[in-house]
Design a protein around this motif. Structure first.
Motif, PDB file in Angstrom:
ATOM      1  N   UNK A  29      -4.555  22.936  43.541  1.00 31.22           N
ATOM      2  CA  UNK A  29      -5.716  22.530  42.732  1.00 31.22           C
ATOM      3  C   UNK A  29      -5.523  22.894  41.252  1.00 31.22           C
ATOM      4  N   UNK A  30      -4.915  24.023  40.960  1.00 30.09           N
ATOM      5  CA  UNK A  30      -4.621  24.362  39.568  1.00 30.09           C
ATOM      6  C   UNK A  30      -3.647  23.355  38.965  1.00 30.09           C
ATOM      7  N   UNK A  31      -2.660  22.939  39.752  1.00 24.14           N
ATOM      8  CA  UNK A  31      -1.699  21.953  39.250  1.00 24.14           C
ATOM      9  C   UNK A  31      -2.393  20.633  38.910  1.00 24.14           C
ATOM     10  N   UNK A  32      -3.379  20.247  39.710  1.00 20.36           N
ATOM     11  CA  UNK A  32      -4.094  18.991  39.448  1.00 20.36           C
ATOM     12  C   UNK A  32      -5.075  19.139  38.292  1.00 20.36           C
ATOM     13  N   UNK A  33      -5.693  20.303  38.165  1.00 22.00           N
ATOM     14  CA  UNK A  33      -6.666  20.509  37.089  1.00 22.00           C
ATOM     15  C   UNK A  33      -5.992  20.753  35.746  1.00 22.00           C
ATOM     16  N   UNK A  34      -4.780  21.320  35.782  1.00 19.02           N
ATOM     17  CA  UNK A  34      -4.040  21.622  34.549  1.00 19.02           C
ATOM     18  C   UNK A  34      -2.626  21.028  34.644  1.00 19.02           C
ATOM     19  N   UNK A  35      -2.519  19.707  34.660  1.00 19.41           N
ATOM     20  CA  UNK A  35      -1.209  19.072  34.892  1.00 19.41           C
ATOM     21  C   UNK A  35      -0.184  19.337  33.793  1.00 19.41           C
ATOM     22  N   UNK A  36      -0.656  19.730  32.620  1.00 17.53           N
ATOM     23  CA  UNK A  36       0.269  19.964  31.508  1.00 17.53           C
ATOM     24  C   UNK A  36       0.684  21.425  31.374  1.00 17.53           C
ATOM     25  N   UNK A  37       0.242  22.257  32.315  1.00 14.91           N
ATOM     26  CA  UNK A  37       0.564  23.688  32.259  1.00 14.91           C
ATOM     27  C   UNK A  37       1.525  24.025  33.395  1.00 14.91           C
ATOM     28  N   UNK A  38       2.664  24.575  33.052  1.00 13.25           N
ATOM     29  CA  UNK A  38       3.630  24.985  34.071  1.00 13.25           C
ATOM     30  C   UNK A  38       3.037  26.110  34.918  1.00 13.25           C
ATOM     31  N   UNK A  39       3.339  26.138  36.213  1.00 21.37           N
ATOM     32  CA  UNK A  39       2.765  27.187  37.073  1.00 21.37           C
ATOM     33  C   UNK A  39       2.971  28.595  36.529  1.00 21.37           C
ATOM     34  N   UNK A  40       4.130  28.856  35.938  1.00 19.26           N
ATOM     35  CA  UNK A  40       4.408  30.196  35.418  1.00 19.26           C
ATOM     36  C   UNK A  40       3.549  30.540  34.207  1.00 19.26           C
ATOM     37  N   UNK A  41       2.958  29.527  33.599  1.00 17.37           N
ATOM     38  CA  UNK A  41       2.139  29.744  32.400  1.00 17.37           C
ATOM     39  C   UNK A  41       0.647  29.841  32.715  1.00 17.37           C
ATOM     40  N   UNK A  42       0.291  29.653  33.957  1.00 16.18           N
ATOM     41  CA  UNK A  42      -1.125  29.746  34.320  1.00 16.18           C
ATOM     42  C   UNK A  42      -1.594  31.189  34.220  1.00 16.18           C
ATOM     43  N   UNK A  43      -2.781  31.365  33.643  1.00 15.42           N
ATOM     44  CA  UNK A  43      -3.377  32.691  33.516  1.00 15.42           C
ATOM     45  C   UNK A  43      -4.819  32.656  33.971  1.00 15.42           C
ATOM     46  N   UNK A  44      -5.455  33.821  33.995  1.00 18.49           N
ATOM     47  CA  UNK A  44      -6.854  33.841  34.440  1.00 18.49           C
ATOM     48  C   UNK A  44      -7.743  33.046  33.493  1.00 18.49           C
ATOM     49  N   UNK A  45      -7.298  32.830  32.255  1.00 16.73           N
ATOM     50  CA  UNK A  45      -8.094  32.007  31.350  1.00 16.73           C
ATOM     51  C   UNK A  45      -8.278  30.597  31.892  1.00 16.73           C
ATOM     52  N   UNK A  46      -7.329  30.113  32.665  1.00 13.19           N
ATOM     53  CA  UNK A  46      -7.471  28.786  33.253  1.00 13.19           C
ATOM     54  C   UNK A  46      -8.527  28.799  34.363  1.00 13.19           C
ATOM     55  N   UNK A  47      -8.566  29.877  35.116  1.00  8.35           N
ATOM     56  CA  UNK A  47      -9.635  30.022  36.103  1.00  8.35           C
ATOM     57  C   UNK A  47     -10.992  30.080  35.411  1.00  8.35           C
ATOM     58  N   UNK A  48     -11.070  30.817  34.299  1.00  7.08           N
ATOM     59  CA  UNK A  48     -12.331  30.931  33.558  1.00  7.08           C
ATOM     60  C   UNK A  48     -12.775  29.579  33.018  1.00  7.08           C
ATOM     61  N   UNK A  49     -11.828  28.783  32.538  1.00  5.70           N
ATOM     62  CA  UNK A  49     -12.172  27.448  32.039  1.00  5.70           C
ATOM     63  C   UNK A  49     -12.722  26.580  33.164  1.00  5.70           C
ATOM     64  N   UNK A  50     -12.150  26.708  34.350  1.00  3.76           N
ATOM     65  CA  UNK A  50     -12.629  25.925  35.481  1.00  3.76           C
ATOM     66  C   UNK A  50     -14.024  26.372  35.908  1.00  3.76           C
ATOM     67  N   UNK A  51     -14.247  27.682  35.977  1.00  3.45           N
ATOM     68  CA  UNK A  51     -15.570  28.191  36.350  1.00  3.45           C
ATOM     69  C   UNK A  51     -16.619  27.731  35.339  1.00  3.45           C
TER      70      UNK A  51
END
Length: 452
Positions: free
Chosen positions: A223-245
């Motif tokens: 789901x993170x890959x689909x919500x943030x398709x331009x962000x490499x998995x290694x670059x995902x941080x909790x800020x991406x979770x916060x943006x989704x929430x």
């Protein structure tokens, strides 16, 4: 409701004309509508704009994270526990019961050895608008006039966050009492709570551990890959979770069709005659709009109202809660808390920063005479474990009264009928759709943990 803290000269003459009973200001419905239209125009009140648009994948990811206890150190509490869809996006408690607690809403109780959360869980309606510049009762997350942001994280705040709602979502997971837990805690599976073992100042490590935990579940990784398709998995941080929430909260909890909104859009029959009388008091004689003006119905500033102090207190000042002063170190901010917005307010009790008042009428009456309300405060409406935390030492009372603005020291008289009219108007700020949120609760979440 707040009374005048900073004067509004443009309304001085108009307010004087309304110091008599409302009916005398305009006997016909047309007169009341015209009077109210003049008042709201002076306060720059407009209907709420259309709901912000968000990507559906981002919103769905945020929904699952919002309801998933996996974000808590002990895996036993979610965002929804204190901001539930069945409870007006709050928890119906004066001050919240965080990690280690049991139950939901008014039935939720502390776990053994736990401490109450210091403040009331605010409702989270309509928070996605760009008009918002502050979050939290003490405004510790703020969008400054120069375009920069102030947060408790300082330089640790990761890049990529652009709205105060996104930044707000970064912090409950770092609070020991709310979601993170203690050094010696074990989670619901009997495993050590790795988040609780992190030093309180090391927010970066907390967030890194959390995103690692979340991404360990295949469904979340997908789901993170689909919500943030331009962000490499290694670059995902909790800020991406916060943006989704934040995207989920803004999408799910924005409501723009209260009777007052319909009246602002030109439907003069949308509010009852009593609600209109209450609105004239709100924007006129009652002077509530001095702080609750504008489209959001909050000035997003901190004020001292001598709200009774209940709960465990916060930070170094405990068992007191000095509010905004703990953030700014400015004595002028002592016991000052941010003006809450009023949309859907009639089903978001209890009220004040610590839920000191369990009814809307009681909260309104406090504003009419804060000194008498503080000195005569009655804890009988509170839950027993909360009532016993009421702080009322002579020193505290003296310091609180010293912070009350001069404009609030003279009692304001409203008749019982006027108070009733005012409360009915506050009820007209509720969009009926805000009462129907049960469909938002997922049956299950990717972690497999129970859903509140």
């Amino acid at each position: 409701m707040h009374r005048r803290v900073a004067g509004h000269p443009a309304l001085f003459a108009l307010t004087l004309t309304c110091l008599m009973p409302t009916a005398a200001c305009g006997d016909t419905a047309e007169d009341v509508d015209a009077q109210l239209a003049t008042l709201v125009a002076a306060y720059d009140v407009a209907p709420l704009p259309a709901k912000p648009a968000y990507d559906a994948e981002l919103v769905e990811l945020g929904r699952l994270l919002f309801f998933d206890p996996v974000l808590s150190g002990n895996r036993d509490i979610s965002c929804a526990t204190c901001h539930h869809t069945r409870l007006g996006t709050g928890d119906e408690l004066s001050v919240s019961v965080g990690t280690g607690g049991h139950g939901l809403g008014a039935d939720r109780v502390l776990g053994a050895g736990r401490t109450l959360v210091p403040r009331n869980a605010p409702e989270i309606y309509n928070r996605g608008y760009a008009l918002w510049t502050t979050m939290f009762w003490d405004m510790r997350v703020a969008h400054r006039a120069d375009g920069t942001f102030a947060t408790p994280a300082g330089a640790q705040l990761p890049s990529g966050l652009s709205h105060v709602l996104e930044m707000q979502a970064m912090f409950p997971v770092t609070s020991r009492d709310e979601m993170r837990g203690g050094v010696d805690d074990v989670d619901v599976d009997g495993q050590p709570n790795e988040l609780g073992q992190v030093d309180d100042s090391d927010l970066t490590t907390m967030w890194d551990l959390l995103i690692q935990r979340v991404l360990s579940f295949d469904e979340y990784a997908d789901r993170f890959a689909r919500a943030f398709p331009d962000v490499a998995p290694a670059k995902l941080g909790f800020q991406h979770a916060a943006k989704a929430i934040a995207a989920f909260e803004a999408d799910a909890f924005t409501f723009t069709d209260a009777p007052f909104d319909r009246w602002l859009r030109g439907d003069r029959g949308a509010m009852s005659a009593q609600a209109k009388r209450g609105a004239v008091i709100f924007y006129g004689k009652g002077d509530c709009a001095s702080c609750h003006g504008g489209t959001l119905m909050t000035d997003q500033r901190a004020h001292s109202l001598c709200a009774p102090q209940i709960g465990p207190g916060k930070g170094d000042a405990a068992p007191w809660d000095v509010g905004r002063e703990a953030i700014t170190a400015d004595p002028q901010d002592r016991f000052a808390f941010r003006t809450p917005p009023l949309r859907n307010v009639d089903h978001t009790a209890p009220y004040m920063h610590d839920g000191a008042y369990t009814t809307l009428e009681a909260a309104v009456r406090h504003h009419l005479d804060p000194i008498a309300a503080l000195e005569g405060y009655d804890t009988s409406a509170l839950r027993g474990d909360v009532a016993e935390t009421f702080q009322h030492s002579a020193d505290l009372m003296q310091q609180m009264l010293a912070t009350l603005p001069e404009q609030l020291r003279t009692p304001m008289h409203l008749s019982d009928a006027e108070v009733s009219d005012l409360v009915v108007f506050l009820g007209a700020l509720t969009d009926p759709a805000s009462l129907r949120l049960g469909q938002l609760r997922p049956v299950a979440v990717p972690s497999g943990l129970p859903v509140d």
